[in-house]
Scaffold this active site. Structure first.
Site, PDB file in Angstrom:
ATOM      1  N   HIS A  56      32.785  32.993  31.850  1.00 30.76           N
ATOM      2  CA  HIS A  56      32.126  31.967  32.654  1.00 30.76           C
ATOM      3  C   HIS A  56      31.366  32.628  33.797  1.00 30.76           C
ATOM      4  CE1 HIS A  56      35.912  32.548  34.819  1.00 30.76           C
ATOM      5  NE2 HIS A  56      35.465  31.855  35.840  1.00 30.76           N
ATOM      6  N   HIS A  58      31.322  32.428  37.207  1.00 26.95           N
ATOM      7  CA  HIS A  58      31.765  32.671  38.577  1.00 26.95           C
ATOM      8  C   HIS A  58      31.615  34.145  38.954  1.00 26.95           C
ATOM      9  CE1 HIS A  58      34.347  28.767  39.001  1.00 26.95           C
ATOM     10  NE2 HIS A  58      33.072  28.564  39.200  1.00 26.95           N
ATOM     11  N   ASP A  60      33.258  36.293  40.592  1.00 29.61           N
ATOM     12  CA  ASP A  60      34.358  37.248  40.427  1.00 29.61           C
ATOM     13  C   ASP A  60      34.614  37.596  38.960  1.00 29.61           C
ATOM     14  OD1 ASP A  60      35.332  34.623  40.014  1.00 29.61           O
ATOM     15  OD2 ASP A  60      37.379  35.212  40.499  1.00 29.61           O
ATOM     16  N   HIS A  61      33.754  37.097  38.067  1.00 31.56           N
ATOM     17  CA  HIS A  61      33.842  37.469  36.649  1.00 31.56           C
ATOM     18  C   HIS A  61      32.562  38.127  36.135  1.00 31.56           C
ATOM     19  CE1 HIS A  61      37.719  35.454  35.621  1.00 31.56           C
ATOM     20  NE2 HIS A  61      37.442  34.873  36.773  1.00 31.56           N
ATOM     21  N   HIS A 114      37.300  24.249  34.237  1.00 32.34           N
ATOM     22  CA  HIS A 114      37.112  25.094  35.422  1.00 32.34           C
ATOM     23  C   HIS A 114      35.625  25.212  35.728  1.00 32.34           C
ATOM     24  CE1 HIS A 114      38.068  28.235  38.284  1.00 32.34           C
ATOM     25  NE2 HIS A 114      37.261  29.080  37.668  1.00 32.34           N
ATOM     26  N   ASP A 133      39.946  31.780  33.124  1.00 29.67           N
ATOM     27  CA  ASP A 133      40.365  30.822  34.148  1.00 29.67           C
ATOM     28  C   ASP A 133      40.594  29.419  33.589  1.00 29.67           C
ATOM     29  OD1 ASP A 133      40.013  33.021  35.719  1.00 29.67           O
ATOM     30  OD2 ASP A 133      38.635  32.086  37.135  1.00 29.67           O
ATOM     31  N   HIS A 171      43.595  35.983  36.211  1.00 30.95           N
ATOM     32  CA  HIS A 171      44.105  36.243  37.559  1.00 30.95           C
ATOM     33  C   HIS A 171      45.623  36.405  37.557  1.00 30.95           C
ATOM     34  CE1 HIS A 171      40.400  35.295  39.872  1.00 30.95           C
ATOM     35  NE2 HIS A 171      40.153  34.487  38.855  1.00 30.95           N
TER      36      HIS A 171
END
Length: 255
Positions: A56, A58, A60-61, A114, A133, A171
């Site tokens: 996805h 985001h 942080d990915h 998400h 996530d 995570h």
């Protein structure tokens, strides 16, 4: 040879994952949270990735997408529904897509909730899935872009995978998730044993992942919307699956 998987920490609580196919020598990276941590893992293993499988959009990915693409010339595969938000994307996939990585077939499971287009990658022959996530150990992702009904449908897809499927998540949230799970399912003996195990692992500085579908079905409240004890604890014995799931997610948001 089976898949070899190297899981490592990125950022503060993200997991990075390298997936190495022993038959062909090919390596994939599941998401790209942080360049430095990924490069350290590549040096440690000697596995140079040829592709990033993005779950996805985001930050942080995907933060290291462009840096790794420039360094290694790798391909970036990601969800069609989020293609415009994923840096460097080369190829898109959607629900039901099947592609080959090394000697393995990879099945794409679209799991909105998400984010609007989140996907998971399932390697059936290796009995492994990367759920990022959407599904966490003892939890699920916060709902940012889709309503509870969408996430519930996504989780039902994952819950239907073979029970022995090994699950790698995005995570290290498991200890906090365990505390919440116990608040809504306090009499679950399997959950209590698992929470104690998680506390020991974290005290020793060890990861709590991977997990399995079987373990999540037995202990993760977000896959147990049908459970009579949980429904009784919530005062929702006669509520719909969606209503129970939405209540669990709302409680977790403020826990």
């Amino acid at each position: 040879m089976t898949l070899r998987i190297e899981q490592f920490m990125c950022r503060s609580d993200n997991f990075g994952v390298l997936v190495h196919d022993g038959e062909t020598g090919q390596t994939a990276l599941i998401d790209a949270p942080e360049e430095a941590a990924i490069l350290t893992a590549i040096r440690r293993t000697g596995w140079t990735p040829s592709v990033i499988l993005t779950t996805h959009h985001h930050l942080d990915h995907v933060e290291a997408n462009l840096a790794l693409k420039q360094r290694f010339g790798l391909r970036i595969i990601g969800p069609e529904a989020e293609a415009k938000k994923i840096p460097g994307i080369d190829e898109t996939v959607e629900d039901g897509s099947v592609f080959t990585f090394g000697s393995q077939q990879v099945h794409v499971i679209e799991t909105p909730g998400h984010t609007a287009g989140h996907v998971c990658y399932h390697f059936p022959a290796a009995k492994v899935a990367f759920t990022a996530d959407t599904l966490f150990a003892l939890g699920c992702g916060r709902l940012f872009e889709r309503p509870p009904a969408a996430m519930l449908a996504s989780l039902k897809k994952l819950a239907a995978l073979p029970s022995e499927t090994t699950i790698y998540c995005g995570h290290e949230y498991t200890q906090a998730n365990a505390r919440f799970a116990l608040s809504v399912d306090p009499t679950n003996s399997a959950l209590k044993e698992r929470a104690a195990e998680i506390d020991r692992l974290r005290a020793e500085g060890k990861p709590t992942l991977p997990t399995t579908i079987a373990r999540e079905l037995a202990t993760n409240p977000f896959l147990r919307w049908h459970d009579k004890a949980i429904r009784r604890n919530l005062g929702m014995e006669n509520a719909s699956d969606e209503e129970v799931f939405a209540e669990l997610r709302q409680r977790k948001d403020v826990f």
